[in-house]
Design an enzyme around this catalytic site. Structure first.
Site, PDB file in Angstrom:
ATOM      1  N   HIS A 248       0.872  -1.182   0.000  1.00 42.37           N
ATOM      2  CA  HIS A 248       0.000   0.000   0.000  1.00 42.37           C
ATOM      3  C   HIS A 248       0.903   1.224   0.000  1.00 42.37           C
ATOM      4  O   HIS A 248       1.890   1.267   0.742  1.00 42.37           O
ATOM      5  CB  HIS A 248      -0.878  -0.022   1.251  1.00 42.37           C
ATOM      6  CG  HIS A 248      -2.013   0.950   1.208  1.00 42.37           C
ATOM      7  ND1 HIS A 248      -1.823   2.312   1.281  1.00 42.37           N
ATOM      8  CD2 HIS A 248      -3.351   0.764   1.098  1.00 42.37           C
ATOM      9  CE1 HIS A 248      -2.999   2.912   1.219  1.00 42.37           C
ATOM     10  NE2 HIS A 248      -3.940   1.996   1.099  1.00 42.37           N
ATOM     11  N   ARG A 268      -6.693  10.380  -0.061  1.00 38.95           N
ATOM     12  CA  ARG A 268      -6.515  10.857  -1.433  1.00 38.95           C
ATOM     13  C   ARG A 268      -7.852  10.946  -2.160  1.00 38.95           C
ATOM     14  O   ARG A 268      -8.111  11.887  -2.903  1.00 38.95           O
ATOM     15  CB  ARG A 268      -5.530   9.953  -2.185  1.00 38.95           C
ATOM     16  CG  ARG A 268      -4.084  10.204  -1.788  1.00 38.95           C
ATOM     17  CD  ARG A 268      -3.131   9.144  -2.323  1.00 38.95           C
ATOM     18  NE  ARG A 268      -3.233   7.889  -1.575  1.00 38.95           N
ATOM     19  CZ  ARG A 268      -3.255   6.679  -2.103  1.00 38.95           C
ATOM     20  NH1 ARG A 268      -3.168   6.547  -3.415  1.00 38.95           N
ATOM     21  NH2 ARG A 268      -3.353   5.616  -1.342  1.00 38.95           N
TER      22      ARG A 268
END
Ligand code: FAD
Length: 626
Positions: A248, A268
């Site tokens: 990740h 994000r």
């Protein structure tokens, strides 16, 4: 073996995360007796930690969304190595599995007009993740637990009360019993007392999650040691795609004690951007050719997308995870990283404090508590962390059955669905869709199979194996785990090359006898050293499977990047690497990736398929187009 606790049921579910619980619900609804066993406390599985949400093309926020678009995104994310039938079933059934959860009592966040809200996530063309703030997994687990309890109370729906559905937590399964290619039960121990347990069952669902603890920097918690993967191998089943591990892009990097802990992609999705130490929003420099049509190449367009997604391309911060993780890795390597070896993730300068606290309460809390950083005022420092394994038990797409009769697998322990890279949000939906199917088909198998009988000899052998670390003069399990993690971190990480993988295999081979001879001291009650000693051989086996496949696949695709073989090779797109045990040896073989049907191929532009496939493969679509 007189002190071994003996149990029997129709369907034994190993693992109480989302996949296991959903399987248990389904098997119980089919009228079967079910035992669910989990290594940690009931309710504490990775599923509970999931933050961002569950992907399902309900089209609530953007009506253009549908299963076909979700399917397309999933295949693109997996770089077309996915088992297409699994990706198709997943995209088609995910919305029903989410709505069904609300009938069990879940309550997802809402749109202004009262429908289940959906948020943006990397690689998903439309807002698609059903969520509950950034605590979606908690709602999922809470709801499924509640459903189990209600089934225990509901004699009418499911027959004879609590005995028919038992949950046993803090219990680790160490072995599966197999006879003539069919499973017949499992062996394990209660962590609290060390008492052994043997369960006979004609059908077993593996739902044990991932392997992350084989890496030092990981978002995974202590129990993720690849047990299910290794149990399946030892039972005679095969694993596929073990080279594909998802790092990740955003784990915490500071302070050291929290390194690896996840920073959700929702940061994000909700407007956060990545910057290097020079303050540059660097993701624009890393948009690969295959994604140029969908991702904005300038900040103005990227920022407009949040409010007008129909007329602008997506921000490159929302590229699939493998792309973002590699980009961060490159920036840090080029000397543009932060003080602690990460990059900056900035939402503070882009959204109001109220918005951040409403949308990302757990992240706000996590950074305040663990790093003394106020994410509404300052950027976070983040870097890649081992997060998820795409590889796992090879299963039939329709039934979740492995190649061993009576053995099923669902959730992270299974392979194929996500190809070479999983999209965020696709795991929670995966485990609902295939957890249900595993439960359903395990129950069906149990209905036509006699209750197996476990012999004293096989129980005694499993017990002797589990006790072996006690008389051993070997090494301390924590030191061996650190040694294993060091090999994986140094030589089998985000960026790989042949000579390093060969070195990894040599080092893993040297670790093998040391791990076989691992020592445990003390008694059997609550003895984490002994528990780790037993987990180590599973971690080791999974690590060998990953390193071998990573060496064999000399191309770069999704979660597997070979510095010495950059770029995707269309020939490799046709190949799954299959791992099996032959005695003690892990052997690899090649298998064709099933070809997509013309209808599914027709969902893509030929020009896109040409980036992945040879002309012969996508020809059938041209015929259809014409
Ligand atoms: P898990 O939930 O991992 O459960 C495994 C179970 O197996 C546990 O009960 C464990 O105790 C048990 N077990 C393991 N070994 C044994 C054994 N030997 N004997 C008995 N029991 C055993 N995915 C998304 O789609 N969206 C997200 O927003 C998201 N966020 C995430 C955030 C974090 C921090 C992490 C770590 C993962 C996230 N993921 C997310 C990934 C996702 O949560 C997992 O892939 C998924 O929950 C796995 O579910 P599972 O049911 O397969 O296994």
């Amino acid at each position: 073996t007189t002190d071994v606790e003996r149990l029997a049921c129709d369907v034994l579910v190993i693992g109480a995360g989302g996949a296991g619980l959903r399987a248990a619900v389904e098997a119980r609804l089919a009228g079967k007796s079910v035992i669910v066993i989990s290594k940690s406390l009931f309710g504490k599985a990775h599923t509970v930690m999931a933050e961002g949400g569950a992907a399902a093309a309900m089209g609530n926020v953007n009506a253009n969304d549908n299963w076909q678009v979700h399917f397309r995104d999933t295949m693109r994310g997996g770089k077309f190595l996915n088992n297409y039938r699994m990706a198709e079933i997943h995209a088609q059934e995910a919305p029903d599995r989410i709505w069904e959860l609300e009938t069990y009592g879940a309550l997802f966040d809402r749109t202004a007009d009262g429908r289940i809200s959906q948020r943006n996530f990397g690689g998903h063309e439309y807002p698609r993740l059903a969520h509950v703030g950034d605590r979606t997994g908690l709602e999922l687990i809470r709801t499924l637990q509640q459903k189990l309890v209600s089934l225990q109370q509901d004699d009418e729906a499911a027959g004879e009360g609590p005995d028919k559905l038992q949950v046993i937590d803090e219990t680790t399964i160490t072995e599966l019993f197999v006879e003539q290619g069919a499973v017949k039960g499992a062996f394990g121990y209660r962590r609290g007392t060390g008492r052994f347990m043997a369960v006979s069952a004609p059908a077993i669902v593996l739902a044990t999650g991932g392997i992350g603890r084989s890496f030092k920097v990981t978002s995974n918690s202590w129990e993720y040691t690849g047990d299910g993967h290794a149990l399946a191998l030892r039972a005679g089943a095969s694993l596929i795609n073990m080279e594909f591990i998802q790092f990740h892009p955003t784990g915490m990097v500071w302070p050291p004690s929290v390194r690896g802990i996840l920073v959700t992609e929702s940061v994000r999705g909700d407007g956060g951007v990545l910057k290097n130490s020079e303050g540059r929003r660097f993701m624009f420099d890393y948009i690969p050719e295959v994604f140029k049509a969908q991702y904005a190449d300038n900040p103005e367009e990227a920022d407009r997308w949040y409010t007008d997604p129909d007329h602008n391309r997506r921000p490159p911060e929302l590229l699939p995870r493998d792309e973002v993780a590699r980009a961060i890795n490159s920036e840090v390597k080029a000397g543009r990283g932060t003080e602690h070896g990460g990059v900056y993730l900035d939402i503070a300068s882009r959204r109001s404090a109220e918005y951040i606290i409403e949308r990302l309460p757990s992240m706000h809390h996590q950074f305040k508590e663990l790093a003394d950083v106020d994410i509404t005022a300052e950027p976070m420092e983040v870097g890649p962390t081992c997060h998820y394994i795409m590889g796992g038990v090879e299963v039939d797409a329709e039934t979740a059955a492995s190649s061993v009769t009576g053995l099923y697998a669902a959730g992270e322990v299974s392979g194929g669905m996500h190809g070479s890279n999983r999209l965020g949000g696709n795991s929670l939906s995966d485990l609902l869709v295939f957890g249900k199917r595993a439960g359903e088909f395990a129950a069906e198998h149990a209905a036509v199979t006699e209750q197996p009988v476990l012999s004293e000899d096989e129980i005694a052998a499993a017990q002797a194996d589990a006790l072996r670390p006690f008389g051993s003069g070997g090494e301390n399990p924590y030191e061996l785990q650190a040694a294993l993690q060091a090999v994986n971190g140094r030589l089998v990480g985000i960026i790989r090359k042949a000579e390093e993988l060969e070195e990894a295999l040599t080092e893993l081979e040297a670790l093998r006898p040391r791990i076989a001879n691992v020592a445990a001291t003390g008694g059997r009650a609550y003895n984490p050293g002994w528990h780790l000693a037993l987990d180590l051989r599973n971690m080791h086996l999974c690590s060998v499977a990953t390193a071998k496949a990573a060496l064999e696949r000399d191309e770069s695709r999704g979660g597997h990047t070979r510095e010495d073989a950059p770029g995707m090779d269309p020939a490799w797109r046709r190949v799954n690497l299959v791992a099996r045990l032959d005695g003690e040896e892990l052997v690899l073989s090649r298998q064709d990736v099933p070809a997509m049907t013309p209808e599914l191929l027709g969902l893509f532009d030929t020009s896109e398929l040409a980036k992945y496939m040879t002309p012969e493969e996508y020809r059938s679509t041209e015929a259809e187009d014409a």
